[in-house]
Design an enzyme around this catalytic site. Structure first.
Site, PDB file in Angstrom:
ATOM      1  CB  SER A   8     -11.524  -2.940  -4.994  1.00 39.56           C
ATOM      2  OG  SER A   8     -10.175  -2.950  -5.392  1.00 39.56           O
ATOM      3  CG  HIS A  33     -12.487   1.378  -5.818  1.00 41.85           C
ATOM      4  ND1 HIS A  33     -12.696   2.659  -5.351  1.00 41.85           N
ATOM      5  CD2 HIS A  33     -11.264   1.016  -5.361  1.00 41.85           C
ATOM      6  CE1 HIS A  33     -11.653   3.043  -4.632  1.00 41.85           C
ATOM      7  NE2 HIS A  33     -10.757   2.061  -4.622  1.00 41.85           N
ATOM      8  CG  ASP A  35      -7.792   0.200  -5.712  1.00 44.36           C
ATOM      9  OD1 ASP A  35      -8.003   1.259  -5.102  1.00 44.36           O
ATOM     10  OD2 ASP A  35      -8.443  -0.854  -5.521  1.00 44.36           O
ATOM     11  CG  MET A  37      -1.857   0.864  -6.057  1.00 40.05           C
ATOM     12  SD  MET A  37      -1.656  -0.623  -5.069  1.00 40.05           S
ATOM     13  CE  MET A  37      -3.319  -0.738  -4.376  1.00 40.05           C
ATOM     14  CG  HIS A  66      -8.121   4.921  -4.551  1.00 36.60           C
ATOM     15  ND1 HIS A  66      -8.147   3.940  -3.567  1.00 36.60           N
ATOM     16  CD2 HIS A  66      -7.425   5.952  -4.016  1.00 36.60           C
ATOM     17  CE1 HIS A  66      -7.492   4.358  -2.502  1.00 36.60           C
ATOM     18  NE2 HIS A  66      -7.032   5.571  -2.749  1.00 36.60           N
ATOM     19  CG  MET A  68      -3.712   4.633  -3.621  1.00 32.59           C
ATOM     20  SD  MET A  68      -4.171   2.935  -3.281  1.00 32.59           S
ATOM     21  CE  MET A  68      -5.174   2.634  -4.731  1.00 32.59           C
ATOM     22  CG  MET A 137      -7.294   5.197   2.495  1.00 33.83           C
ATOM     23  SD  MET A 137      -7.967   4.384   1.020  1.00 33.83           S
ATOM     24  CE  MET A 137      -7.259   2.743   1.138  1.00 33.83           C
ATOM     25  N   GLY A 142      -2.317   0.041  -0.567  1.00 35.10           N
ATOM     26  CA  GLY A 142      -1.243  -0.711  -1.213  1.00 35.10           C
ATOM     27  C   GLY A 142      -1.677  -2.101  -1.647  1.00 35.10           C
ATOM     28  CG  ASP A 175     -10.632   1.758  -0.851  1.00 32.74           C
ATOM     29  OD1 ASP A 175     -10.853   0.532  -0.930  1.00 32.74           O
ATOM     30  OD2 ASP A 175      -9.819   2.360  -1.576  1.00 32.74           O
ATOM     31  N   GLY A 176     -11.192  -0.417   1.943  1.00 32.34           N
ATOM     32  CA  GLY A 176     -10.206  -1.301   2.554  1.00 32.34           C
ATOM     33  C   GLY A 176     -10.775  -2.085   3.712  1.00 32.34           C
ATOM     34  CB  SER A 198     -10.727  -9.682  -0.277  1.00 32.10           C
ATOM     35  OG  SER A 198      -9.606  -8.895  -0.425  1.00 32.10           O
TER      36      SER A 198
HETATM   37  C1  DX5 Z   1      -6.142  -0.591  -1.106  1.00 33.21           C
HETATM   38  C2  DX5 Z   1      -7.114  -0.282  -2.198  1.00 33.21           C
HETATM   39  C3  DX5 Z   1      -8.453  -0.897  -1.946  1.00 33.21           C
HETATM   40  C4  DX5 Z   1      -8.443  -2.392  -1.926  1.00 33.21           C
HETATM   41  C5  DX5 Z   1      -9.711  -2.922  -1.341  1.00 33.21           C
HETATM   42  O1  DX5 Z   1      -4.969   0.085  -1.321  1.00 33.21           O
HETATM   43  O2  DX5 Z   1      -7.294   1.096  -2.320  1.00 33.21           O
HETATM   44  O3  DX5 Z   1      -9.394  -0.404  -2.883  1.00 33.21           O
HETATM   45  O4  DX5 Z   1      -8.263  -2.928  -3.219  1.00 33.21           O
HETATM   46  O5  DX5 Z   1      -9.622  -4.301  -1.229  1.00 33.21           O
HETATM   47  P1  DX5 Z   1     -10.181  -5.076   0.038  1.00 33.21           P
HETATM   48  O6  DX5 Z   1     -11.647  -4.873   0.040  1.00 33.21           O
HETATM   49  O7  DX5 Z   1      -9.779  -6.497  -0.227  1.00 33.21           O
HETATM   50  O8  DX5 Z   1      -9.522  -4.505   1.259  1.00 33.21           O
HETATM   51 ZN    ZN Z   2      -9.019   1.836  -3.458  1.00 36.08          ZN
END
Ligand code: DX5
Ligand code: ZN
Length: 214
Positions: A8, A33, A35, A37, A66, A68, A137, A142, A175-176, A198
């Site tokens: 990500s 990936h 994200d 938002m 992804h 959101m 998830m 977020g 994811d997450g 992370s």
């Molecule tokens: C959260 C995202 C994830 C996130 C994953 O809203 O959709 O893709 O960036 O990051 P980590 O692995 O740090 O939880």
């Molecule tokens: Zn994601």
């Protein structure tokens, strides 16, 4: 069997996005990936089309986008046109999921549905046969860097059962909060794709982190 790993980019160092992307491009990571938002569907704003377009130029690996965002149907065409390979929309974000999935698949892209920790797995029933991927998830969406919600393991088993019993070919993406402590259980319970932000970008050597998950 080895899983796919989808780093990500939200957790990358944006001051040096091109170097970060080239490291992932040269690694054994399978997808990127991304994200997106909007500050409405989730309480955070990340990035949109300009960054997706930029990353498209930096790698040939599939872009796993992804979304959101609320009203995702308004933006699907544009995300198709800028080079996404997989587009995932939240089940909580739209009443037009069937139409959205059709549109994505008609353009020969893969369509995914993401599901939040509080949403019943049974809500996926009506889409499970046609969708290419379910993004389960492991945190409330977020932010990167949140703690993995343990009940995701039980939800994964329930989702796997649903996929098997319905004869679906959908891949399961987690994811997450994915890290070295939980990835093994996720794999053995049927995860096909692990998203990690992370865990990868906070480690000194991305290749070692990615190889460990695979
Ligand atoms: C959260 C995202 C994830 C996130 C994953 O809203 O959709 O893709 O960036 O990051 P980590 O692995 O740090 O939880
Ligand atoms: Zn994601």
């Amino acid at each position: 069997m080895s899983v796919k790993v989808s780093p990500s980019i939200l957790a990358a160092n944006f001051a040096n996005l091109s170097l970060e992307c080239s490291k992932i491009d040269r690694s054994k990571a399978d997808w990127f990936h991304l994200d997106v938002m909007d500050g409405l569907f989730v309480p955070n704003i990340s990035f949109g089309m300009p960054i997706v377009k930029t990353i498209r130029k930096l790698t040939k690996k599939p872009l796993d986008v992804h979304l959101m965002i609320v009203e995702p149907e308004k933006y699907i065409t544009e995300f198709i046109n800028i080079g996404s390979n997989i587009i995932t929309v939240h089940i909580e974000a739209s009443n037009n999921l069937n139409q959205i999935i059709n549109k994505i698949q008609k353009s020969s892209l893969k369509a995914g549905i993401a599901i939040n920790p509080e949403t019943p797995i049974s809500d996926l029933r009506e889409y499970i046969k046609k969708v290419d991927l379910v993004c389960l998830m492991g945190v409330n969406p977020g932010f990167a860097g949140q703690k993995f919600i343990e009940s995701t393991h039980e939800r994964l088993k329930e989702l796997k059962q649903l996929i098997i019993s319905s004869g679906s070919n959908a891949l399961i993406e987690i994811d997450g909060g994915v890290n070295i402590e939980n990835f093994q259980d996720l794999k053995s319970n049927g995860a096909d794709v692990l998203v990690a932000g992370s865990y990868i970008f906070n480690s000194p050597d991305y290749n070692i982190a990615i190889d460990a998950l695979k």
